[in-house]
Scaffold this motif. Sequence first.
Motif, PDB file in Angstrom:
ATOM      1  N   MET A 127       0.815  -1.299   0.097  1.00 28.10           N
ATOM      2  CA  MET A 127       0.001   0.014  -0.017  1.00 28.10           C
ATOM      3  C   MET A 127       1.023   1.209   0.078  1.00 28.10           C
ATOM      4  SD  MET A 127      -2.800  -0.975   2.883  1.00 28.10           S
ATOM      5  CE  MET A 127      -2.945  -2.909   2.924  1.00 28.10           C
ATOM      6  N   MET A 128       1.782   1.168   0.843  1.00 22.23           N
ATOM      7  CA  MET A 128       2.876   2.368   0.850  1.00 22.23           C
ATOM      8  C   MET A 128       3.332   2.654  -0.462  1.00 22.23           C
ATOM      9  SD  MET A 128       3.749   4.449   3.162  1.00 22.23           S
ATOM     10  CE  MET A 128       3.511   3.847   4.859  1.00 22.23           C
ATOM     11  N   LEU A 129       3.759   1.489  -0.996  1.00 27.21           N
ATOM     12  CA  LEU A 129       4.432   1.572  -2.340  1.00 27.21           C
ATOM     13  C   LEU A 129       3.394   2.160  -3.376  1.00 27.21           C
ATOM     14  CD1 LEU A 129       6.726   0.741  -4.648  1.00 27.21           C
ATOM     15  CD2 LEU A 129       5.052  -1.614  -4.709  1.00 27.21           C
ATOM     16  N   ALA A 130       2.243   1.793  -3.185  1.00 28.60           N
ATOM     17  CA  ALA A 130       1.093   2.568  -4.298  1.00 28.60           C
ATOM     18  C   ALA A 130       1.004   4.018  -3.846  1.00 28.60           C
ATOM     19  CB  ALA A 130      -0.126   1.596  -4.014  1.00 28.60           C
ATOM     20  N   GLY A 176       3.168   5.997  -2.769  1.00 25.01           N
ATOM     21  CA  GLY A 176       4.212   6.717  -3.444  1.00 25.01           C
ATOM     22  C   GLY A 176       4.378   6.835  -4.674  1.00 25.01           C
ATOM     23  N   ILE A 177       3.657   5.925  -5.565  1.00 26.30           N
ATOM     24  CA  ILE A 177       3.680   6.116  -7.033  1.00 26.30           C
ATOM     25  C   ILE A 177       2.415   6.807  -7.406  1.00 26.30           C
ATOM     26  CG2 ILE A 177       5.305   3.842  -7.416  1.00 26.30           C
ATOM     27  CD1 ILE A 177       2.617   2.564  -8.095  1.00 26.30           C
ATOM     28  N   GLY A 178       1.827   7.264  -6.341  1.00 24.72           N
ATOM     29  CA  GLY A 178       0.541   7.884  -7.023  1.00 24.72           C
ATOM     30  C   GLY A 178      -0.685   7.372  -7.187  1.00 24.72           C
ATOM     31  N   ALA A 179      -0.546   5.994  -6.804  1.00 25.40           N
ATOM     32  CA  ALA A 179      -1.654   5.259  -6.969  1.00 25.40           C
ATOM     33  C   ALA A 179      -2.618   5.236  -5.713  1.00 25.40           C
ATOM     34  CB  ALA A 179      -1.290   3.668  -7.452  1.00 25.40           C
ATOM     35  N   TYR A 180      -3.228   6.576  -5.498  1.00 28.69           N
ATOM     36  CA  TYR A 180      -3.851   6.598  -4.272  1.00 28.69           C
ATOM     37  C   TYR A 180      -4.948   5.886  -4.158  1.00 28.69           C
ATOM     38  CZ  TYR A 180      -6.715   9.873  -1.552  1.00 28.69           C
ATOM     39  OH  TYR A 180      -7.915  10.518  -0.760  1.00 28.69           O
ATOM     40  N   ASP A 181      -5.710   5.815  -5.115  1.00 29.78           N
ATOM     41  CA  ASP A 181      -6.899   4.918  -5.019  1.00 29.78           C
ATOM     42  C   ASP A 181      -6.435   3.543  -5.138  1.00 29.78           C
ATOM     43  OD1 ASP A 181      -5.494   5.018  -7.526  1.00 29.78           O
ATOM     44  OD2 ASP A 181      -7.260   5.396  -8.820  1.00 29.78           O
ATOM     45  N   ALA A 182      -5.739   3.003  -5.730  1.00 36.18           N
ATOM     46  CA  ALA A 182      -5.395   1.350  -5.877  1.00 36.18           C
ATOM     47  C   ALA A 182      -4.693   1.223  -4.209  1.00 36.18           C
ATOM     48  CB  ALA A 182      -4.195   1.283  -6.827  1.00 36.18           C
ATOM     49  N   ILE A 224      -2.408  -2.389  -8.348  1.00 39.02           N
ATOM     50  CA  ILE A 224      -0.896  -1.794  -7.910  1.00 39.02           C
ATOM     51  C   ILE A 224       0.299  -2.267  -8.515  1.00 39.02           C
ATOM     52  CG2 ILE A 224       0.778  -1.990  -5.842  1.00 39.02           C
ATOM     53  CD1 ILE A 224      -1.463  -2.080  -3.973  1.00 39.02           C
ATOM     54  N   LEU A 225       0.386  -3.501  -8.888  1.00 37.45           N
ATOM     55  CA  LEU A 225       1.293  -3.797  -9.823  1.00 37.45           C
ATOM     56  C   LEU A 225       1.260  -3.158 -11.298  1.00 37.45           C
ATOM     57  CD1 LEU A 225       1.432  -7.805  -9.456  1.00 37.45           C
ATOM     58  CD2 LEU A 225       3.006  -5.976  -8.766  1.00 37.45           C
ATOM     59  N   LEU A 226       0.016  -2.783 -11.650  1.00 36.05           N
ATOM     60  CA  LEU A 226       0.096  -2.181 -12.947  1.00 36.05           C
ATOM     61  C   LEU A 226       0.232  -0.650 -12.810  1.00 36.05           C
ATOM     62  CD1 LEU A 226      -3.776  -3.631 -14.438  1.00 36.05           C
ATOM     63  CD2 LEU A 226      -1.285  -4.160 -15.286  1.00 36.05           C
ATOM     64  N   TYR A 227       0.066  -0.096 -11.881  1.00 35.12           N
ATOM     65  CA  TYR A 227      -0.056   1.198 -11.684  1.00 35.12           C
ATOM     66  C   TYR A 227       1.714   1.263 -11.540  1.00 35.12           C
ATOM     67  CZ  TYR A 227      -4.147   3.675 -10.808  1.00 35.12           C
ATOM     68  OH  TYR A 227      -5.194   4.153 -10.895  1.00 35.12           O
ATOM     69  N   SER A 228       2.242   0.339 -10.713  1.00 39.65           N
ATOM     70  CA  SER A 228       3.871   0.485 -10.643  1.00 39.65           C
ATOM     71  C   SER A 228       4.660   0.479 -11.925  1.00 39.65           C
ATOM     72  CB  SER A 228       4.234  -0.302  -9.361  1.00 39.65           C
ATOM     73  OG  SER A 228       4.188  -1.872 -10.146  1.00 39.65           O
ATOM     74  N   PHE A 229       4.021  -0.324 -12.871  1.00 41.97           N
ATOM     75  CA  PHE A 229       4.711  -0.772 -14.153  1.00 41.97           C
ATOM     76  C   PHE A 229       4.533   0.700 -14.754  1.00 41.97           C
ATOM     77  CE2 PHE A 229       4.772  -5.454 -13.638  1.00 41.97           C
ATOM     78  CZ  PHE A 229       6.103  -5.460 -14.000  1.00 41.97           C
ATOM     79  N   ASP A 230       3.617   1.248 -14.843  1.00 33.98           N
ATOM     80  CA  ASP A 230       3.142   2.514 -15.432  1.00 33.98           C
ATOM     81  C   ASP A 230       4.068   3.516 -15.089  1.00 33.98           C
ATOM     82  OD1 ASP A 230       1.049   2.250 -17.257  1.00 33.98           O
ATOM     83  OD2 ASP A 230      -0.433   3.516 -16.155  1.00 33.98           O
ATOM     84  N   TRP A 231       4.362   3.507 -13.678  1.00 33.33           N
ATOM     85  CA  TRP A 231       4.901   4.458 -13.246  1.00 33.33           C
ATOM     86  C   TRP A 231       6.715   4.428 -13.503  1.00 33.33           C
ATOM     87  CZ3 TRP A 231       8.649   3.900  -9.129  1.00 33.33           C
ATOM     88  CH2 TRP A 231       9.323   4.960  -8.328  1.00 33.33           C
ATOM     89  N   ALA A 232       6.985   3.019 -13.518  1.00 34.22           N
ATOM     90  CA  ALA A 232       8.332   2.927 -13.641  1.00 34.22           C
ATOM     91  C   ALA A 232       8.602   3.047 -15.078  1.00 34.22           C
ATOM     92  CB  ALA A 232       8.541   1.305 -13.368  1.00 34.22           C
ATOM     93  N   SER A 233       7.711   2.996 -15.983  1.00 38.84           N
ATOM     94  CA  SER A 233       8.113   3.346 -17.393  1.00 38.84           C
ATOM     95  C   SER A 233       8.853   5.120 -17.398  1.00 38.84           C
ATOM     96  CB  SER A 233       7.051   3.271 -18.266  1.00 38.84           C
ATOM     97  OG  SER A 233       5.975   4.291 -17.964  1.00 38.84           O
ATOM     98  N   SER A 234       8.174   5.863 -16.384  1.00 42.95           N
ATOM     99  CA  SER A 234       8.603   7.057 -16.389  1.00 42.95           C
ATOM    100  C   SER A 234      10.010   7.282 -15.750  1.00 42.95           C
ATOM    101  CB  SER A 234       7.844   8.162 -16.232  1.00 42.95           C
ATOM    102  OG  SER A 234       7.534   7.593 -14.716  1.00 42.95           O
ATOM    103  N   GLN A 235      10.536   6.331 -14.887  1.00 41.05           N
ATOM    104  CA  GLN A 235      11.629   6.423 -13.982  1.00 41.05           C
ATOM    105  C   GLN A 235      12.871   5.880 -14.881  1.00 41.05           C
ATOM    106  OE1 GLN A 235      11.665   7.692 -10.836  1.00 41.05           O
ATOM    107  NE2 GLN A 235       9.478   8.342 -11.485  1.00 41.05           N
TER     108      GLN A 235
END
Lengths: 533, 101, 662
Positions: free
Chosen positions: C314-317, C319-325, C406-417
Amino acid sequence: MSVLSILVFLPLLAGLVVIMLPTAQQGRYKYIALGATLLQLLLSAFVYINFKTGADFSGVHQRRQFQFVEQTSWINLDLGTLGRLQIDYFMGVDGLSMPFLFLTSLVMFVAVLASWEIKTNLKGYFALFLLLDMAIIGVFVALDFFLFYLFYELMLFPLYFLIGMWGGVRREYAAIKFFLYTLCGSVFMLLIIIGLYFSVTDPLSGSHTFNMIHMMDPANYVGGSIFSPSAGQQLFGISARLLAFIVLFIAFAIKVPIVPLHTWLPDAHVEAPTPVSIILAGILLKIGGYGILRICYSIFPEAAIDSSWCIGLIGVVSIIYGALNALAQTDLKRLIAYSSVSHMGFVLLGFASLTAEGISGANMQMISHGFLSAMLFFLAGVIYNRVHDREIANFRGLSLLMPKFTAFCMVAFFASLGLPGFSAFMGESFSLIGAFTSESVNGLIPRWMAIGGSLGILLSAAYFLWTFQRMFFGELRLMGGEDWRIQLTDVNTREKIALIPLALMATLLGLFPALVFEKMNSSVLELIRLVNP
Amino acid sequence: MIPVTHFMIISAILFCIGLYAAISKRNAIMVLIGIEFMINAAILNFVAFGAYDKEVNGGQIVALFAIVLAAAGVAVALAIILNVYKYYKTIDPDKIHNLRD
Amino acid sequence: MPLISFVWVSTLAKRGSGISILSILCSLILSAIVFTRVWNGQPQHFQVHWFSVGSYHLTAGILLNNLSAGMILLVSGVAFIVHLYSIQYMRSDPYLRRYWRYLSLFCFSMMALVVVDNLLVLYMFWELVGFTSYLLIGFWYKRDYAVQAAKKAFIFNRIGDLGFLAGIMILLNQFGTLNITELFGDGGAISNAMIEDGVWISGTHQMPAVWLTLAGGAFFFGAIAKSAQFPLHAWLPDAMAGPTSVSSLIHAATMVAAGIFLIARIYPIFDQNILMLMVITGSITSFMAATIALVQNDLKQILAFSTISQLGFMMLAMGIGAYDAALFHLTTHAFFKCLLFLCAGAVIHQLEYFKQAAKIEFDCQDIRNMGGLKNYMPITFTAMLFASMALAGLPFTSGYLSKDSILLYSFDWASSQTGLMSLVPYLAVLTSLATTFYIARLIFKVFFGSFRQKQRIPVLEPPSIMKVSLMLLVLFCVFPMFSWNPFSVENSWILKGFSADVQVLSQSRLLHILVPLLVTFVSFALIYLASIVYSKRDGDGSVTQVARDSFIYELFYHQWFINKLYNVIFVIPLMYLSRVSSILDNKIVDGLVNGAGRSVLFLGALSTFVDRYIIDGIVNLLGSISKSIGNVTRHFQSGRVQHYMITMILLLLTFFIFKYFS
C-alpha cells in the motif's frame, strides 16, 4: 475582608485553632485541616467561576485590569531624608495567577488526605502544614514585591521542619540541602528587591515603592538609578538589569528546578513524607515558574529577550537529562522526582519561546504537572505506607493484588507520559508548538530545540512504561513475601477521594483545555505585548 | 639647749621600738603598747617642733589633743581586746584571721 | 446526522459483551447510513469551537468525505465481525469484561480517528488507538512476553508519533490552522502555498522550502510507525502476543491501516522526495517481510509478516501516486487478512481444546505441529483457502483486483523512471510471488498431509458463531463485492469512489493483460511446488534442509536481525546513557553540591578552630593573667592584722622612697 484575604488567612486561622486545641483532641486536627482546605477549595472555585476574561481583564501590568484587588497601606514610615518607606498590602489575581489558586487549593486538599499517615506530633505537623498553605496562596496573590518576598520566605520555614521532622531516613540531609538551595537563591533576590525599591517610585505619591506593577512600567524608574532602563548602569561589566534578571531567574529556577540546580529535588522528594512530596511537586515547583513569568519576564523584559536562547537550552537539557536520569532510577519516588525535572523543562522551553502558544502551553504544563505529580506521589505514598519500601525491583505483578490501585497508576502514568486526552499532552504539545513557531514569529529560539524537546516525550514513554511493566505486570512476586501480600491492600475510600479529583482534573483539562487556556489567554497575550512589544 | 635632732632620734628610736612591738608581738596587749609607743614618738616630735611656734603653741596643743585621743583609742582598743578574748579565748593576733574573708 | 450518537454509543459500551456488540451493531448501521449519504456525494463537515491559544482558534469537528465514509464503514464492519467472533473466542477468559471494555474503547477511537477534521484531534485519537492497542497486546499481562511486546509496540508507535507531532508543529506554524479541509481541501492552504527561490510561502508566513519536505517526512514517519513499515516494523510481529481476535482487528485490518489512511488524508502535502521515499520504504518493507514470512514457523508470525508486506504494498502504491489503488488494497486487505487471522485463531483455539482434552503438550501456534486439519475443520479450511487465495492475488478474488491494480500502476510509473527505480515493479512482482509461496506453505502445512500429533480424540470445528463470522468475511474476499468483472480493476466502484482519474490505467492495455496473466501463471506453479514440498508428512524435505543451513535462511529466520540491531544501536546505548547521566547526576552534579556543602563545612570548621583557639585564646589569656595576678595578691589578704600593717608600712615607705627620688 474580601475573598483573597480570606483565602490566604483561612489556613492560618485553622492553624491557630489547631495550636489552641489541647493535645488530647489531636484526632480532630486533621478534620480541622481538611475543613479549612475544603473551604479554601470552594473559595478558589468561586474565584475561578467569577473570574472575568477578555482584553479588559488581562492584568499583568495594568492595576485596574486585575481582579479581586485589595490594596491598603501596610507599612508607611517617614524616614526623614531617606524618604518614605511604603509597603502596601496589595493583592490581586489575573489570568496568570488565577489557575494556580485553584491548583493550590486542590492539591492542598489532597495533601491533607494524604496526611492521615502522619502519626507523630500531630499538633506541630498540622500547624506547620497550614502555615505553609497560607504562605503558598500568599505568593500567588501578592502584587507587592515585599509582600511576595515575605510569603516566599515564610514558605521555606514550615517546609524545612516538615521534611526535617517527619521525613524518611536521611531527612536531615534532605531538609538542609533543600533549605540551603532555596535560601541561596532568595538571599540574592532580596538584594535585587532592595535595588528595585530604590529605583522605582510611585507615580502618585512620588515615594519609593515595592509595588510590582509600578516596577513593570519604565516611566516609574528614577533617572540614573541602578535598574533604570534608560540609564544603562553596569555592574561587574554587564548590564545591571541583565544581572538582576539572571539573579532572580536563578532564584526561581532553583525552585523549578533547572538542570544544574536540581539535585535538592530528588533528595527532598524522596525523604519528605508523602503529603509534603505532593506539595513540593504539585505546587512548589510551579512557584518557580510563576515567579519567572510574573517577576523576571515582566520587570526585566529586555533581559528576558536577551537570555531566551539560554533559557530554551536549559529547558531542552532539563527535559532530556531528567528523562535519562529517570530511566536509571530504581526508587519509585526518585523516578517521579526526575520525571518532574523533565516535565518542568517543557515549561522553560515554552517560556523561552515567548509565543502565545508556548507560554499558554507552559502554564498548562505546570497546572497539569501539578495534578499529575501530586497523583503520582500520592500513589507512591500508598505503597510506601503499606510496606515501607519503594524499590521498583521489589514489586512485581501488583495488578493482581491491587487492581484499583493499578488502574489509578495507569491513569497517572499514561497521563504523565503525554497520552492525548490528558492535560499533560496539551501542555507539552503546546510548549513544543510554541518553541517551534518562535523562530518564525520572533526569532528567539531555533527550531531544533523543539525537536530536541520532543525526544523527551519519547523517553518519558520509555521510563514510565518500563516501570509500569516491572511493577504491575507479570506474575506476583514481592520482596517481602507473604507479609507484604497481606499488607498490600487495595486503595481505600479516603485514598479514592483524594485520587479521583486529580484524575478527573487531568482528564477534564485534556479534553477541554479551554477551561485553562481561555481564562489565561488575554493575560498571556498582554504579557507577550509587554515583554516583546 | 638640746638640739632638735636629739628629740628626733629619740622619737625615731621610740617609733621603731613601737613598730617592732606592734608587728612582731604575739600578744594583742603588747601590740597595743607598741602602737602607744609610736603615737608617743609622734607626740614627742610635735612637742619638739612646738618650740619653734611660740605665739600659738600649735605643737603643744596638738600633742595634748593627741594624748587625749590616744587615751581614748587605748580605752576602745582594750575593750575590743577584751571582747576578742571573750570570743576567741586568745589574744594572739596570728590566730585571729577571720578578717580574711 | 446521527454520527455523534454512534460515537457516543461506542464509548458508553464499556460493560459486558451484549452492550458492546449491540453498540457496534448500531455503529455499523449508522455508518452504513452515513456511507450511503456521503459516498460520491457532497463532503459533509461539522465543527465546534474547541479552544483558542493566542491567536489560534482550534476547532474540533467531523469531516465526512468518500475516504472517511469508506473507512468508517470498513472499520465498523470488520469490528462487528470480530466482536461476534470474540463472543466465542474469549468466552472462557477470566477478564472478559476488561476485554470488552478495551475493545469498545478501541473501536471508538478508531472510528473517531477516521472522521475527525482536525490534525490535533486526529493525533489524539492516533495515540489513543496506540494506547488501546498497548492495552490489548498486554491483555494477558501475566505473561512477560506479552507485556514486553505491548511496551515495544507503544514505544515504536511513540517514535512515529513524534514525527506526527513535528509535522503538526510545522503546519501550525506555517498555516496557523490544523483543519484538514482548510489545509488540504480544494483551494486550501497547501495548494495555495508556493515555493519561490527555495522559500516556502503561504500568505504571510514563509519558511525555507526544506520544511515542506520535512513536514511531509514527519507525517510519513508517523505513518511508518503505525503501519509497521521498515525500519519501524519490529513491533508488529511481537504484537501477536495479544488475543488473536485483537490481532485480526487491530494489527491486521484497522489500526495498522491508519498510517495509510493518514497519508491518504493529507496526501497533498507530500512532495516528490517524500513520495520517492515512500516507494523505497514500501518496496523494501514488502520484500523483506515476505522473505521473512517464507521461513517462520509460528502461524501468527507468518500472518503478521504478511500484513507488514501487504502494508508495504500500500505504501508503495501511495508513493507512486496510485492513491486509489492503495486504498482499494487497504479495503480488500482488511477483509481477507482479518479472515486469515480469524481462521488462524479458530485453528489455535480448537487446538488448545484438543490439547487440553488429549492432555499432550505442544505449541499450538507452531505450524510444524499441525497438518491434515482440513479433514477435521472443513469450514475453517474453506474460509482460510479463500482468504489465502485473495492474499496470493489469484483470479476471482478481491485480492486479485487490488493487488494487480497496484502492480499495474507500478509498471506504469516505472516506465517514467530511470535507473534503480525502474526495478521497483519487478521487486513488487517478486514479493507478490513470495507471498503466494508462503501462504501456500502455510495452507499445506496446516491443512494438508496428516496430523502430526498422536491423537485419541478428533479436533473439532469451531462453534457456530465463529463459523458465521468467518463466512461473513469470506463474502468480502471474492470479486463481486468490489467489481462485477473479475478481471477488470477499472470497474471497481471503490476505486472510482476514491479517485477521479481511473482512465490512466486503461492506457496500457497490453501490460494490463500480460502482467496479471504472468503473475497468475507463476503463482500456480509456485503453489504446485509448495504442495510437493510441504504437503507430505515429512514436510522438512531435502529442499528445505539444504536451505536451512544457508546464511539467507538465518537472515530471514531471524527477521533480518533487526531486533538485535535495535537492541545494539538504541536500547543498550540508551540504557548506558541513562546510567551515565545518573552517575553524572549523583557523582558530579550532586558531588559538586555536596562538595560545596563540604567546603562550607570545612570553612566552618576552620572558623570554629580560629574562634576556639585564637580569639577565645586571647580572651582566655587575659582572664588567666588577671587570675594569676589575683592569685598573687590573694596572699596579701591573710586576715592577720599585723600583716596588713607590714604591708601598709612597706607601701608607705615605697611611696616615700619614690616621692623622694622623683
